[in-house]
Design an enzyme around this catalytic site. Structure first.
Site, PDB file in Angstrom:
ATOM      1  N   GLU A 398       0.845  -1.188   0.000  1.00  0.00           N
ATOM      2  CA  GLU A 398       0.000   0.000   0.000  1.00  0.00           C
ATOM      3  C   GLU A 398       0.882   1.240   0.000  1.00  0.00           C
ATOM      4  OE1 GLU A 398      -2.262   2.078   3.699  1.00  0.00           O
ATOM      5  OE2 GLU A 398      -2.892   0.011   3.245  1.00  0.00           O
ATOM      6  N   HIS A 483      -3.637  -5.984  10.932  1.00  0.00           N
ATOM      7  CA  HIS A 483      -4.554  -6.957  10.332  1.00  0.00           C
ATOM      8  C   HIS A 483      -4.491  -8.303  11.047  1.00  0.00           C
ATOM      9  CE1 HIS A 483      -3.801  -4.639   6.293  1.00  0.00           C
ATOM     10  NE2 HIS A 483      -4.611  -3.972   7.096  1.00  0.00           N
ATOM     11  N   ASN A 521      -5.742  -6.219   2.158  1.00  0.00           N
ATOM     12  CA  ASN A 521      -6.411  -5.736   3.360  1.00  0.00           C
ATOM     13  C   ASN A 521      -7.653  -6.595   3.602  1.00  0.00           C
ATOM     14  OD1 ASN A 521      -4.978  -3.628   1.782  1.00  0.00           O
ATOM     15  ND2 ASN A 521      -5.280  -2.442   3.644  1.00  0.00           N
TER      16      ASN A 521
END
Length: 542
Positions: A398, A483, A521
């Site tokens: 990202e 996460h 994600n």
């Protein structure tokens, strides 16, 4: 990264039992006569109450379960350890700014613990009042796990990157789940309900707030890496209005880590808003579940502590529930189940509880760019793009903001990698807590995979890694995860729809079901899997 099928409307033509019940207004009654309808404004759950369904947690999985059960005519009470986040503070805002953390920022800490905790070689954490703030930096041996605390769970504090995994990678994520159903039905359903959209490419090219992402694109493409736009749950029209000055700035005022006051479509604005609107869902914030145990007649006794904003226990309650959904997040659900099995409250849980936990391969780094590649003093806090080297190097990066308010000449990245390591939660009887077996050294595969991107970019651009963001002369942010996944893995600790082994009426419906990695994600996958599972549970168990 998103499969284009994930953006299509939910396929029609099939009338599920849920749809039939919701359409006719008939109520599903669990374990006896129908209770009075729940109310979102009914106040905290009462000691001695009986509820048909109790949902522990208000994040993605719990929000899906509550909405779909309510639409099927079932009354639901949700308990949430964090605050409601519906009342402005002294500054008139509900959430504080990332650059100015205050009492609202952290969960029961007296000092901030920012993921990026150094800048120009100096520590940037600061003292704060102890409060039930929105971001929990939960520390285990070897890793800090960042989690949202409040009604809406992780949706309050994440960047909103709503990514559907590439279909060819799905079998490695959830091998026991039918991929065709997920991509034809449940991913589209989740994306639609979450309000997923993408940045306007023309606006992206012109706005100064994404200069950092355009620099990231240039460097990625010059090194031969695919650069992809990533969908998000931010209101992109609102962001354009923020730039125009017609609405208060939110993403463009560095609001992300400790909540976003305006433009982000958190669960409070999507699933939970719809659930409350049914009149069948009540939510008790600042309530923490400590025990779940069989209570006879197919019910469960649930012990709940009510908290004050200092974290002190103000009341202890026992309620009974016909069914209980564990939706406290990967860490919260796993810790609770491990404790309940070890202490004998739920002795029939199987030996897989607590296992299969992973960090989604998270690792962070920054690069020092040349003076002719400024990334911009103005940066949107909402990421919108990434670098895809998953097939060749096992990493998706990202392109993240670094919204310091000054020019840094730095490119910043959060990578998701194919890290093979899995940890286990275990009960530490002597300390009265649950421990996690993660080791910081297990991050090395993630670093190696991320380096397949950034070593090549540095070589091509003649640049170096930043060494001042995670410590003194430290390159990699290898101490954290945003996460957390696993701990009650689908098809192992549960059956293939989240039913917990050995205790009928108990379900897991959150990220604890996913074995450690989603390749992207994770929250869209958590949401879609919850949609799949609750549809089956409503059709067969109620």
């Amino acid at each position: 990264m998103s499969d284009t099928s994930s953006l299509r409307p939910s396929s029609g033509g099939r009338l599920s039992r849920r749809g039939f019940i919701a359409g006719t207004g008939a109520a599903v009654v669990l374990g006896g006569t129908a209770p009075a309808r729940a109310s979102a404004a009914a106040g905290p759950i009462a000691d001695g109450a009986h509820v048909p369904v109790l949902v522990i947690g208000t994040g993605y999985g719990g929000a899906v379960a509550a909405l779909r059960l309510a639409q099927a005519g079932v009354d639901v009470h949700m308990v949430e350890m964090g605050m409601a986040w519906d009342t402005p503070g002294p500054d008139g805002k509900i959430f504080c700014n990332t650059r100015e953390p205050d009492y609202r920022s952290y969960w029961l800490r007296t000092r901030t613990k920012a993921p990026l905790n150094y800048f120009l070689g100096f520590p940037i954490d600061r003292d704060i009042p102890r409060h039930t703030g929105v971001l929990d930096a939960e520390e285990f041996a070897g890793i800090t796990v960042y989690q949202g605390r409040g009604v809406g769970g992780g949706s309050l504090v994440n960047g909103g990157m709503a990514v559907t995994p590439k279909r060819e990678n799905f079998a490695s994520v959830l091998p026991t789940v039918n991929a065709a159903e997920m991509y034809d039905v449940y991913y589209p359903r989740a994306n639609a309900a979450l309000g997923v959209g993408s940045v306007d490419p023309a606006w992206f090219e012109s706005t100064p707030y994404y200069q950092y992402a355009r620099v990231g694109r240039k460097h990625a493409q010059r090194s031969g890496f695919p650069f992809v736009f990533v969908p998000d749950v931010y209101d992109w029209d609102h962001m354009k209005q923020e730039e125009a000055g017609t609405v208060p700035k939110s993403a463009l005022a560095a609001e992300i880590l400790y909540g976003n006051n305006h433009g982000k479509k958190s669960l409070q604005k999507t699933y939970l808003a719809q659930a409350r609107a049914t009149g069948r869902v009540a939510i008790s914030p600042l309530h923490r579940v400590t025990s779940v145990a069989p209570a006879g007649s197919g019910r469960y006794a649930v012990t709940i502590e009510q908290l004050g904003t200092s974290g002190a226990v103000t009341a202890t309650k026992t309620v009974t529930a016909g069914r209980v959904f564990f939706a406290a997040g990967s860490v919260g659900t796993s810790k609770l189940l491990v404790k309940l099995k070890a202490t004998g409250a739920l002795p029939n849980l199987n030996g897989e509880v607590g296992k299969g936990w992973g960090d989604n391969g998270n690792v962070m780094c920054g690069r020092a760019n040349h003076l002719w590649d400024p990334t911009g003093a103005q940066q949107s806090a909402i990421p919108c793009a990434g670098i895809d080297n998953w097939t060749a190097g096992g990493a998706f990066a990202e392109v993240a903001p670094l919204p310091t308010g000054i020019e840094t000449f730095a490119s910043f990245y959060l990578s998701i990698t194919r890290n093979p390591h899995r940890a286990e939660f275990t009960w530490n009887a002597a300390a009265g807590r649950v421990d996690l077996s993660w080791q910081t050294a297990w991050k090395q595969p993630s670093i190696d995979m991320a380096k397949t991107i950034f070593d090549r970019i540095n070589s091509k651009e003649g640049t170096i890694y930043r060494t001042d963001l995670f410590g003194v002369y430290k390159i990699w942010g290898d101490h954290l995860t945003y996460h957390p996944l696993g701990g009650a893995v689908l098809g192992r600790a549960t059956d293939n729809y989240g039913r917990l082994s050995g205790h009928p009426g108990l379900y897991v419906i959150d990220g604890a079901l996913i074995p450690g990695n989603t390749t992207v994600n994770p929250f869209v996958t958590i949401t879609a899997l919850a949609e799949r599972n609750i549809e089956r549970i409503i059709a067969t168990d109620l």
